[in-house]
Design a protein around this motif. Sequence first.
Motif, PDB file in Angstrom:
ATOM      1  N   LEU A  28      -2.119  -6.825   7.010  1.00 31.45           N
ATOM      2  CA  LEU A  28      -2.255  -7.089   5.578  1.00 31.45           C
ATOM      3  C   LEU A  28      -2.470  -8.577   5.300  1.00 31.45           C
ATOM      4  CD1 LEU A  28       0.527  -4.722   4.196  1.00 31.45           C
ATOM      5  CD2 LEU A  28      -1.961  -4.336   4.146  1.00 31.45           C
ATOM      6  N   LEU A  29      -1.735  -9.421   5.995  1.00 36.58           N
ATOM      7  CA  LEU A  29      -1.882 -10.864   5.783  1.00 36.58           C
ATOM      8  C   LEU A  29      -3.244 -11.364   6.260  1.00 36.58           C
ATOM      9  CD1 LEU A  29       1.725 -11.935   6.747  1.00 36.58           C
ATOM     10  CD2 LEU A  29       0.703 -12.072   4.462  1.00 36.58           C
TER      11      LEU A  29
ATOM     12  N   ASP B  99       2.143  -5.626  -3.733  1.00 36.05           N
ATOM     13  CA  ASP B  99       1.073  -4.832  -4.352  1.00 36.05           C
ATOM     14  C   ASP B  99      -0.293  -5.483  -4.152  1.00 36.05           C
ATOM     15  OD1 ASP B  99       2.666  -2.718  -5.253  1.00 36.05           O
ATOM     16  OD2 ASP B  99       3.141  -3.757  -7.120  1.00 36.05           O
ATOM     17  N   GLN B 100      -0.352  -6.808  -4.210  1.00 34.09           N
ATOM     18  CA  GLN B 100      -1.618  -7.493  -3.953  1.00 34.09           C
ATOM     19  C   GLN B 100      -2.070  -7.275  -2.514  1.00 34.09           C
ATOM     20  OE1 GLN B 100      -0.201 -11.374  -5.117  1.00 34.09           O
ATOM     21  NE2 GLN B 100      -1.583 -11.414  -6.891  1.00 34.09           N
TER      22      GLN B 100
ATOM     23  N   MET C 102       1.903   3.357   2.924  1.00 29.64           N
ATOM     24  CA  MET C 102       1.688   1.940   2.637  1.00 29.64           C
ATOM     25  C   MET C 102       2.964   1.263   2.131  1.00 29.64           C
ATOM     26  SD  MET C 102      -1.375   1.408   3.519  1.00 29.64           S
ATOM     27  CE  MET C 102      -1.385  -0.269   2.975  1.00 29.64           C
ATOM     28  N   GLU C 103       3.913   2.054   1.672  1.00 28.02           N
ATOM     29  CA  GLU C 103       5.164   1.509   1.137  1.00 28.02           C
ATOM     30  C   GLU C 103       6.132   1.077   2.235  1.00 28.02           C
ATOM     31  OE1 GLU C 103       5.784   0.957  -2.158  1.00 28.02           O
ATOM     32  OE2 GLU C 103       3.654   1.456  -2.292  1.00 28.02           O
TER      33      GLU C 103
ATOM     34  N   THR D 198       9.889  -9.143   0.309  1.00 30.82           N
ATOM     35  CA  THR D 198      10.678 -10.111  -0.470  1.00 30.82           C
ATOM     36  C   THR D 198      11.605 -10.919   0.432  1.00 30.82           C
ATOM     37  OG1 THR D 198      10.520  -8.834  -2.498  1.00 30.82           O
ATOM     38  CG2 THR D 198      12.358 -10.385  -2.346  1.00 30.82           C
ATOM     39  N   PRO D 199      12.343 -10.285   1.365  1.00 28.63           N
ATOM     40  CA  PRO D 199      13.165 -11.098   2.276  1.00 28.63           C
ATOM     41  C   PRO D 199      12.339 -12.037   3.165  1.00 28.63           C
ATOM     42  CG  PRO D 199      13.902  -8.816   2.308  1.00 28.63           C
ATOM     43  CD  PRO D 199      12.633  -8.861   1.517  1.00 28.63           C
TER      44      PRO D 199
END
Length: 119
Positions: free
Chosen positions: A15-16, A63-64, A90-91, A98-99
Amino acid sequence: MHFTTHKTWHLLEFLLQRSAFPVGIVHGEEPLTTDDWGYGPPRYVAPDRVQLAADILQQTTYDQLIQDVDPSELAKAEIYPQIWDSPASMEWARDLFTPLTEFFRGAASTGHAVLIWLD
């Protein structure tokens, strides 16, 4: 300070990279040693790059990252583990994003480098 991505490391890396994230926060950037600590040698992210990562992570939402990603894209790329059979998959890494952001923000606030290895 310690943070683990558990088994989401490959998804987060995908994803990154897909979002053109400019810092290698999953595998690190610079070699620390040539000794194998699990899945290769440990690497680190220098303090200035930790700051850059923290700044961009702070402005990025999960989400982005997953926007317009089709689970079949993950299956085709053989992203570990092979669980990409529905949009709900995807979740899987949402609770770690966040962490991860907080970890890099904490390291950046103290001017620290980040040591990274997979085991």
